[in-house]
Design an enzyme around this catalytic site. Structure first.
Site, short mmCIF file in Angstrom:
data_model
loop_
_atom_site.label_atom_id
_atom_site.label_comp_id
_atom_site.label_asym_id
_atom_site.label_seq_id
_atom_site.Cartn_x
_atom_site.Cartn_y
_atom_site.Cartn_z
N CYS A 165 0.87 -1.28 -0.01
CA CYS A 165 -0.09 -0.04 0.04
C CYS A 165 0.93 1.09 -0.03
O CYS A 165 1.33 1.51 -1.13
CB CYS A 165 -0.93 0.04 0.96
SG CYS A 165 -0.34 -0.66 2.60
N SER A 166 1.19 1.76 1.07
CA SER A 166 1.85 3.15 0.92
C SER A 166 2.09 3.73 2.36
O SER A 166 2.40 4.71 3.00
CB SER A 166 0.89 4.23 0.65
OG SER A 166 -0.29 4.41 1.30
N CYS A 167 2.68 2.52 3.14
CA CYS A 167 3.07 2.76 4.74
C CYS A 167 4.49 3.71 4.63
O CYS A 167 5.50 3.58 3.81
CB CYS A 167 3.26 1.43 5.32
SG CYS A 167 1.78 0.49 5.42
FE FE Z 1 1.56 0.22 3.27
#
Ligand code: FE
Length: 200
Positions: A104-106
């Site tokens: 995702c985009s952590c």
């Molecule tokens: Fe992520």
């Protein structure tokens, strides 16, 4: 013409979701506002820049930072959600770390803030693990073949922070000025911290 299957605009869906959560008692009134405010005031990549600057001037802090990133960031007051387990990756002349979250985009919120748009893009996430050298080149970072690039994929628990190389020509700079030259991109690993007079 009616389009029954078309999803409502994001704002309306978010509002409906929030109403539902509040009705079920899963969300306290004002809780969302508190999170939004904290994310603006508290989750700032400039915090990470201060961590990096401290590590550049204080060898003992640097050692603590590389050993236990979470604790060392907390020493400077940077802790909180998405920062429960911060691992700091040391850039070395021959080894260049890059961070991605392929799922995702952590990011480590307390020190990197919320992720920039390009970091969230499917293209970056899909490609940087496969062809990092090429992706970095496209982003303006040309690394010699002798430099190994290592890609670190964020997991559910771990949040990474790159400790970039201290650029030449910064020997006499104060910690505060050093923090000013550190960039978010350098702490993700898609750039190096530019020498102070390079862009002037
Ligand atoms: Fe992520």
């Amino acid at each position: 013409m009616a389009e029954p299957d078309r999803p409502a605009p994001v704002a309306r869906r978010a509002f409906a979701l929030r109403e539902e959560l509040e009705e079920r008692g899963r969300l306290e009134p004002g809780q969302l506002e508190a999170i939004a405010q904290a994310s603006e005031e508290q989750f700032d990549w400039r915090n990470g820049a201060r961590v990096v600057a401290r590590a550049w001037v204080d060898p003992e802090y640097r050692e603590r930072l590389l050993r236990d990133g979470t604790a060392a960031c907390a020493e400077l007051g940077f802790a909180g959600p998405q920062g429960e387990y911060i691992v700091v990756l040391e850039a070395r002349p021959e080894l260049h770390p890059v961070i991605v979250c392929t799922q995702c985009s952590c990011t480590a919120w307390p020190v990197l803030g919320l992720p920039p748009d390009w970091y969230k893009s499917p293209a970056y996430r899909a490609r940087v693990a496969r062809e990092p050298r090429r992706v970095l080149r496209e982003m303006g970072l040309e690394l010699p073949e002798s430099v190994e690039i290592r890609v670190w994929d964020t997991t559910a628990e771990t949040r990474y922070l790159v400790l970039p190389l201290r650029p030449p020509g910064t020997e006499g700079m104060s910690e505060e000025r050093l923090a000013d030259i550190v960039t978010r991109e350098a702490m993700i690993g898609v750039a190096r911290v530019p020498a102070p007079d390079a862009g002037a």
